[in-house]
Structures are given as structure tokens and as C-alpha cells.
Design a protein around this motif. Sequence first.
Motif, PDB file in Angstrom:
ATOM      1  N   ALA A 185      71.721 119.838  51.540  1.00 35.12           N
ATOM      2  CA  ALA A 185      71.657 118.383  51.592  1.00 35.12           C
ATOM      3  C   ALA A 185      72.477 117.795  52.735  1.00 35.12           C
ATOM      4  O   ALA A 185      72.152 116.736  53.259  1.00 35.12           O
ATOM      5  N   ASN A 186      73.531 118.474  53.149  1.00 33.35           N
ATOM      6  CA  ASN A 186      74.381 117.944  54.220  1.00 33.35           C
ATOM      7  C   ASN A 186      74.090 118.564  55.587  1.00 33.35           C
ATOM      8  O   ASN A 186      74.738 118.218  56.566  1.00 33.35           O
ATOM      9  N   ALA A 187      73.131 119.448  55.680  1.00 32.39           N
ATOM     10  CA  ALA A 187      72.877 120.178  56.925  1.00 32.39           C
ATOM     11  C   ALA A 187      72.556 119.259  58.095  1.00 32.39           C
ATOM     12  O   ALA A 187      72.917 119.552  59.228  1.00 32.39           O
ATOM     13  N   CYS A 188      71.886 118.153  57.843  1.00 29.24           N
ATOM     14  CA  CYS A 188      71.497 117.252  58.935  1.00 29.24           C
ATOM     15  C   CYS A 188      72.645 116.335  59.370  1.00 29.24           C
ATOM     16  O   CYS A 188      72.473 115.528  60.283  1.00 29.24           O
ATOM     17  N   ASN A 189      73.784 116.456  58.736  1.00 27.96           N
ATOM     18  CA  ASN A 189      74.966 115.674  59.120  1.00 27.96           C
ATOM     19  C   ASN A 189      76.040 116.535  59.761  1.00 27.96           C
ATOM     20  O   ASN A 189      77.155 116.089  59.962  1.00 27.96           O
ATOM     21  N   GLU A 190      75.709 117.780  60.087  1.00 32.94           N
ATOM     22  CA  GLU A 190      76.704 118.723  60.601  1.00 32.94           C
ATOM     23  C   GLU A 190      76.664 118.903  62.112  1.00 32.94           C
ATOM     24  O   GLU A 190      77.325 119.774  62.642  1.00 32.94           O
ATOM     25  N   PHE A 191      75.885 118.094  62.831  1.00 32.74           N
ATOM     26  CA  PHE A 191      75.798 118.226  64.274  1.00 32.74           C
ATOM     27  C   PHE A 191      77.087 117.742  64.938  1.00 32.74           C
ATOM     28  O   PHE A 191      77.803 116.903  64.395  1.00 32.74           O
ATOM     29  N   VAL A 192      77.356 118.251  66.135  1.00 30.59           N
ATOM     30  CA  VAL A 192      78.584 117.917  66.854  1.00 30.59           C
ATOM     31  C   VAL A 192      78.565 116.482  67.368  1.00 30.59           C
ATOM     32  O   VAL A 192      79.596 115.834  67.444  1.00 30.59           O
ATOM     33  N   TRP A 193      77.386 115.959  67.720  1.00 29.00           N
ATOM     34  CA  TRP A 193      77.281 114.570  68.187  1.00 29.00           C
ATOM     35  C   TRP A 193      76.199 113.851  67.381  1.00 29.00           C
ATOM     36  O   TRP A 193      75.375 114.484  66.723  1.00 29.00           O
TER      37      TRP A 193
END
Length: 184
Positions: A35-43
Amino acid sequence: MSRYCLLLAGAVIAGALAPAGYAHEHGDHAAPKNANACNEFVWPLETERAWFRANDALPLKSGDTFATPPTDKAIRVQLRPSASVELPAPPTSTPKPDDAERFAGVIHFEDIAEGHYQVAISTSGWVDVVQGGKALEATAHTGSPQCDELRKSVRFEIGAGPFAVQVYGVPSDTIRFAVRPAAD
């Protein structure tokens, strides 16, 4: 000891109910990969994620030329089997055993202003920016294999003038990508 048992029981019940609640709400029986994978980007990539979800992506086919990258939507590219695509520059990634069974494509752009840009792709695969017949060196990258909306974003310093975006090693025959100025 009894407090520990209550906490453990609560965790088990919550874990059992969460996927069922998700399936009921979304009409399917699978929980999201993460569920949080799409919020883990560096920018920040919320803009690209919204573009990838929208139904107004610019439809192009591998080999097409377009004036400049759109500033308000993604590009949806119809790819071809890798063996039938002549890329404008050798890929920068190490070849994989199954690359021949995957898809590739290239979109040419007539112009862009000089600057630092990020190129995001919607699914697994490799992406290069080519200018003057050579693949540009990436300045940074971020990715999340568990994000179903956006797989990775790579940054490049692109000079003014024509350039191309090439993708390869893609498991399906379409991909969405977006080019926009790098944003922190």
C-alpha cells in the motif's frame, strides 16, 4: 503475559480483516502488493502518477516523432518485439537472458529546452535518453518494484534540441512514460 496475548490477537485479526476490506472496497480478492510502495520514491512523482492513471495519454507508436514532450499528460507508446526495433543508441543496461522475448520502442522529439529532466515509466523495463546518437548518462534514479502505477524515474541533463526516449526489456507491448523538468 495476557496483555501480550491480547496485542497478538488484535494484530492477527487486523491482518485477517485488512485484505478482506480491501477486496470488498475494490471489487477484487487481492490485496495491493504494498500500500505504501508508491510513496517510497526519492523525489515527488504525484504528477506522473496522476498522468499515468488518466485516460488522456498521447497515443504514439514506436518510431514516431513528436514536436516536444507534452507538459500536461503522459505518452502511451505501442511497442514492438525487441528484435524488430532499431534503437538509436546501444542500451545502457546489461542485457538480460529474456530481453529477446520482451518489447522495446523509441519516440523521437524535435526539440526541448536545455535542462534537468526526469523521465518516468509505468512498468518494469529500461529507459534511456539519447541525444546526438549517444545515450546520456543518468544523474539520478528512483524506483519501486511494488508500485503498480509507476515503476521508476530517471533524471538526465538534456541539451537543447532533438532527442529520443528509448525503452527496452518491457514485459508488455505498451508503456506509458512522461518527461518533465526535475522537481524536488
